[in-house]
Design an enzyme around this catalytic site. Structure first.
Site, PDB file in Angstrom:
ATOM      1  CG  LEU A 167     -19.361   1.196   2.449  1.00 55.49           C
ATOM      2  CD1 LEU A 167     -18.619   2.540   3.037  1.00 55.49           C
ATOM      3  CD2 LEU A 167     -20.821   0.862   2.576  1.00 55.49           C
ATOM      4  NE  ARG A 221     -12.102  -2.683  -4.776  1.00 61.86           N
ATOM      5  CZ  ARG A 221     -12.561  -3.945  -4.696  1.00 61.86           C
ATOM      6  NH1 ARG A 221     -13.671  -3.950  -4.859  1.00 61.86           N
ATOM      7  NH2 ARG A 221     -11.865  -4.841  -4.478  1.00 61.86           N
ATOM      8  N   GLY A 222     -16.870   2.624  -2.957  1.00 59.40           N
ATOM      9  CA  GLY A 222     -17.828   3.831  -2.763  1.00 59.40           C
ATOM     10  C   GLY A 222     -19.020   3.526  -3.580  1.00 59.40           C
ATOM     11  CE1 TYR A 270      -3.243  -2.926   0.300  1.00 64.51           C
ATOM     12  CE2 TYR A 270      -3.866  -1.916   2.471  1.00 64.51           C
ATOM     13  CZ  TYR A 270      -3.936  -2.854   1.572  1.00 64.51           C
ATOM     14  OH  TYR A 270      -5.254  -3.763   1.545  1.00 64.51           O
ATOM     15  CB  SER A 302     -20.384   5.266  -0.170  1.00 61.01           C
ATOM     16  OG  SER A 302     -20.385   6.145  -1.332  1.00 61.01           O
TER      17      SER A 302
END
Length: 314
Positions: free
Chosen positions: A186, A188-189, A36, A192
């Site tokens: 979620l 990746r949005g 990361y 959301s």
């Protein structure tokens, strides 16, 4: 991951403040990967934990993904020798004497899982690691790994949009008493409630290459989100809170990972823990987002090829 890589710009001071806020609210699990931001995220976690009691936090680290200086993905390596080298660097970046859960980010098709887990077991015996974890492993692979050393948990994508775990892995994990750490809750949005179909993404943003965000697919997926929003409105909750509460409802052995990058999003997510979905709520959620209703695979073709968990279903 989003604090260091692959989801567009992030503010480092806000990232650290968000980790602090999570710890103060009782969050104990911090999940990262040595790839990361090519080590940046481990350094960030070290900074966030400075002056705090190490034993109060469970740090989970994924290893194995290989990247070049430009951030490109150049391969995967879960050989025992590579594992021990990756671990040494993670310990230095985190400035800790041990890592709680150490796991290959993917099952390396070129290395028997017995060899990878056997090497982690050696590191446990040496005091550098406490528990073995897996990521995106099939039920059959989990059985083989568990026979070498007890597996703490399997990290796998699990959300209203990604439910393949229910078919093969989850029953095996429950049989063996292995936990499930759900990422991508979620999507990746997408789940959301804050995503718009015309939202711009940077070329370095994972979502610019994700099939579920591709033209045609994103419209279909956002229509499902709007159906879920009606359920959320009826409960006085947000779409994200309903999506997280749904994952929490799947079983006590399932722990959702929340990729919040700001204190505002963290607070929204944490509020889902107080949201209990009854049978009627769960039925409405299923009607709004039926199983397998999402359009597009969760990774591109290359990414899907690396998923041992999906190969078992094909």
């Amino acid at each position: 991951m989003g604090m260091s890589d692959l989801y567009g710009p992030a503010d480092e001071s806000e990232s650290i403040a968000t980790i602090h806020a999570a710890l103060e609210r009782g969050i104990t699990l911090l999940d990262t990967g040595d790839f990361y931001g090519m080590g940046h995220n481990e350094l960030l976690i070290h900074d966030a934990l400075r002056g705090r009691q190490r034993e109060a936090v469970t740090i989970s680290v994924k290893f194995g993904a290989l990247r070049d200086p430009g951030g490109n993905w150049v391969g995967y390596d879960a050989r025992p020798s590579a594992l021990k080298s990756f671990l040494a660097y993670s310990l230095k970046r985190l400035r800790t004497g041990y890592i709680d859960i150490y796991r290959p980010a993917r099952v390396d098709p070129a290395v028997p899982i017995e060899e990878t887990v056997g090497a982690i077991k050696e590191m446990i015996d040496a005091g550098y690691v406490r528990y073995v974890g897996l990521s995106e492993a099939s039920g059959a692979t989990l059985r083989r790994a568990h026979a070498i050393h007890p597996v703490c948990d399997v990290q796998i994508e699990y959300s209203l949009f990604s439910r393949s775990v229910e078919s093969e892995l989850l029953p095996v994990a429950r049989e063996l008493g292995v936990g499930i750490t759900a990422y991508g809750v979620l999507s990746r949005g997408l789940l959301s409630g804050h995503w718009a179909k015309d939202r711009a993404t940077a070329p370095t943003d994972f979502r610019s290459r994700s099939p579920r965000f591709a033209q045609g697919n994103v419209e279909r997926n956002l229509s499902l989100v709007e159906q879920l929003r009606a359920v959320a409105d009826a409960r006085g909750a947000t779409v994200a809170q309903i999506a997280i509460a749904w994952v929490l409802s799947r079983g006590k052995e399932i722990v959702p990972l929340i990729g919040a990058r700001t204190r505002e999003r963290l607070e929204e997510a944490l509020s889902a823990t107080a949201l209990e979905l009854g049978a009627a709520d769960l039925e409405r959620v299923e009607q709004a987002v039926p199983k397998n209703a999402a359009a597009g695979e969760r990774y591109n073709e290359q990414g899907m090829h690396m998923l041992d968990s999906e190969r078992a279903l094909r």
